[in-house]
Design a protein around this motif. Sequence first.
Motif, PDB file in Angstrom:
ATOM      1  N   MET A   1      42.006  49.095  33.304  1.00  0.00           N
ATOM      2  CA  MET A   1      41.255  47.933  33.643  1.00  0.00           C
ATOM      3  C   MET A   1      40.952  47.737  35.175  1.00  0.00           C
ATOM      4  SD  MET A   1      42.134  43.854  32.648  1.00  0.00           S
ATOM      5  CE  MET A   1      41.822  44.388  30.871  1.00  0.00           C
ATOM      6  N   SER A   2      39.789  47.529  35.567  1.00  0.00           N
ATOM      7  CA  SER A   2      39.315  47.237  36.927  1.00  0.00           C
ATOM      8  C   SER A   2      40.215  46.207  37.577  1.00  0.00           C
ATOM      9  CB  SER A   2      38.151  46.859  37.154  1.00  0.00           C
ATOM     10  OG  SER A   2      37.090  48.117  36.637  1.00  0.00           O
ATOM     11  N   THR A   3      40.681  46.639  38.736  1.00  0.00           N
ATOM     12  CA  THR A   3      41.246  45.405  39.597  1.00  0.00           C
ATOM     13  C   THR A   3      40.625  45.020  40.919  1.00  0.00           C
ATOM     14  OG1 THR A   3      43.421  46.161  38.753  1.00  0.00           O
ATOM     15  CG2 THR A   3      43.479  44.996  40.699  1.00  0.00           C
ATOM     16  N   TYR A   4      40.320  44.049  41.117  1.00  0.00           N
ATOM     17  CA  TYR A   4      39.830  43.737  42.622  1.00  0.00           C
ATOM     18  C   TYR A   4      40.626  42.905  43.371  1.00  0.00           C
ATOM     19  CZ  TYR A   4      35.362  44.408  40.071  1.00  0.00           C
ATOM     20  OH  TYR A   4      34.243  45.021  39.639  1.00  0.00           O
ATOM     21  N   VAL A  13      42.943  40.581  40.741  1.00  0.00           N
ATOM     22  CA  VAL A  13      42.384  40.251  39.424  1.00  0.00           C
ATOM     23  C   VAL A  13      42.047  41.332  38.635  1.00  0.00           C
ATOM     24  CG1 VAL A  13      41.876  37.641  40.233  1.00  0.00           C
ATOM     25  CG2 VAL A  13      40.269  39.743  40.134  1.00  0.00           C
ATOM     26  N   ASN A  14      42.459  41.269  37.473  1.00  0.00           N
ATOM     27  CA  ASN A  14      41.942  42.424  36.380  1.00  0.00           C
ATOM     28  C   ASN A  14      40.538  41.705  35.835  1.00  0.00           C
ATOM     29  OD1 ASN A  14      43.896  44.141  36.966  1.00  0.00           O
ATOM     30  ND2 ASN A  14      45.186  42.898  35.308  1.00  0.00           N
ATOM     31  N   ALA A  15      39.439  42.325  35.794  1.00  0.00           N
ATOM     32  CA  ALA A  15      38.311  42.007  35.088  1.00  0.00           C
ATOM     33  C   ALA A  15      37.855  42.561  33.790  1.00  0.00           C
ATOM     34  CB  ALA A  15      37.218  41.780  36.145  1.00  0.00           C
ATOM     35  N   SER A  16      37.612  42.182  32.829  1.00  0.00           N
ATOM     36  CA  SER A  16      36.996  42.834  31.606  1.00  0.00           C
ATOM     37  C   SER A  16      35.960  41.817  31.050  1.00  0.00           C
ATOM     38  CB  SER A  16      38.001  43.299  30.553  1.00  0.00           C
ATOM     39  OG  SER A  16      38.692  41.922  30.117  1.00  0.00           O
ATOM     40  N   CYS A  17      35.152  42.514  30.293  1.00  0.00           N
ATOM     41  CA  CYS A  17      34.016  41.748  29.418  1.00  0.00           C
ATOM     42  C   CYS A  17      34.506  41.076  28.294  1.00  0.00           C
ATOM     43  CB  CYS A  17      32.943  42.775  28.933  1.00  0.00           C
ATOM     44  SG  CYS A  17      31.498  42.198  28.250  1.00  0.00           S
ATOM     45  N   ALA A  18      34.310  39.730  28.181  1.00  0.00           N
ATOM     46  CA  ALA A  18      34.859  39.092  27.006  1.00  0.00           C
ATOM     47  C   ALA A  18      34.190  39.583  25.744  1.00  0.00           C
ATOM     48  CB  ALA A  18      34.877  37.766  27.298  1.00  0.00           C
ATOM     49  N   LYS A  19      33.050  39.958  25.777  1.00  0.00           N
ATOM     50  CA  LYS A  19      32.079  40.224  24.472  1.00  0.00           C
ATOM     51  C   LYS A  19      32.547  41.661  24.052  1.00  0.00           C
ATOM     52  CE  LYS A  19      27.236  41.120  23.355  1.00  0.00           C
ATOM     53  NZ  LYS A  19      25.825  41.118  23.908  1.00  0.00           N
ATOM     54  N   CYS A  20      32.470  42.602  25.052  1.00  0.00           N
ATOM     55  CA  CYS A  20      33.133  44.154  24.451  1.00  0.00           C
ATOM     56  C   CYS A  20      34.522  44.458  24.893  1.00  0.00           C
ATOM     57  CB  CYS A  20      32.201  45.225  25.547  1.00  0.00           C
ATOM     58  SG  CYS A  20      30.262  44.705  25.368  1.00  0.00           S
ATOM     59  N   SER A  50      30.667  39.569  41.761  1.00  0.00           N
ATOM     60  CA  SER A  50      32.014  40.215  41.725  1.00  0.00           C
ATOM     61  C   SER A  50      32.871  38.941  42.449  1.00  0.00           C
ATOM     62  CB  SER A  50      32.108  41.347  42.591  1.00  0.00           C
ATOM     63  OG  SER A  50      31.341  42.383  42.088  1.00  0.00           O
ATOM     64  N   PRO A  51      34.294  38.925  42.073  1.00  0.00           N
ATOM     65  CA  PRO A  51      35.134  38.038  42.299  1.00  0.00           C
ATOM     66  C   PRO A  51      35.245  37.887  43.874  1.00  0.00           C
ATOM     67  CG  PRO A  51      36.274  39.728  41.395  1.00  0.00           C
ATOM     68  CD  PRO A  51      35.020  40.128  41.124  1.00  0.00           C
ATOM     69  N   ALA A  56      35.192  35.851  50.840  1.00  0.00           N
ATOM     70  CA  ALA A  56      34.682  37.362  50.926  1.00  0.00           C
ATOM     71  C   ALA A  56      34.817  38.040  49.576  1.00  0.00           C
ATOM     72  CB  ALA A  56      35.081  38.214  51.958  1.00  0.00           C
ATOM     73  N   ASP A  57      33.902  39.021  49.194  1.00  0.00           N
ATOM     74  CA  ASP A  57      34.099  39.702  47.825  1.00  0.00           C
ATOM     75  C   ASP A  57      35.209  40.405  48.025  1.00  0.00           C
ATOM     76  OD1 ASP A  57      31.602  38.988  47.054  1.00  0.00           O
ATOM     77  OD2 ASP A  57      30.502  40.706  47.844  1.00  0.00           O
ATOM     78  N   MET A  58      36.057  40.328  46.933  1.00  0.00           N
ATOM     79  CA  MET A  58      36.954  41.329  46.623  1.00  0.00           C
ATOM     80  C   MET A  58      36.904  42.698  46.359  1.00  0.00           C
ATOM     81  SD  MET A  58      39.123  38.551  44.133  1.00  0.00           S
ATOM     82  CE  MET A  58      40.932  39.112  44.330  1.00  0.00           C
ATOM     83  N   GLY A  59      37.518  43.494  47.061  1.00  0.00           N
ATOM     84  CA  GLY A  59      37.354  45.044  46.877  1.00  0.00           C
ATOM     85  C   GLY A  59      37.884  45.537  45.724  1.00  0.00           C
TER      86      GLY A  59
END
Length: 61
Positions: A1-4, A13-20, A50-51, A56-59
């Motif tokens: 899972m991608s982490t920002y 944070v971990n970010a994932s698509c709620a639909k897929c 992006s979060p 600032a934008d999280m990397g």
Amino acid sequence: MSTYECKKCGMSVNASCAKCNEPLANDHLDVNGTQVQISKCPTCEGKIKSPQCCGADMGAN
């Protein structure tokens, strides 16, 4: 899972698509000649800004 992660305070944070249920991929979108950081689903190609943290934008890691 991608982490920002925030480069200033270390929050992440971990970010994932709620639909897929796919991890979101870091990407950029051109808006009137300005590059904007976005998170994009590789399956349905949905996009969100992006979060951000500490103003600032999280990397993406």
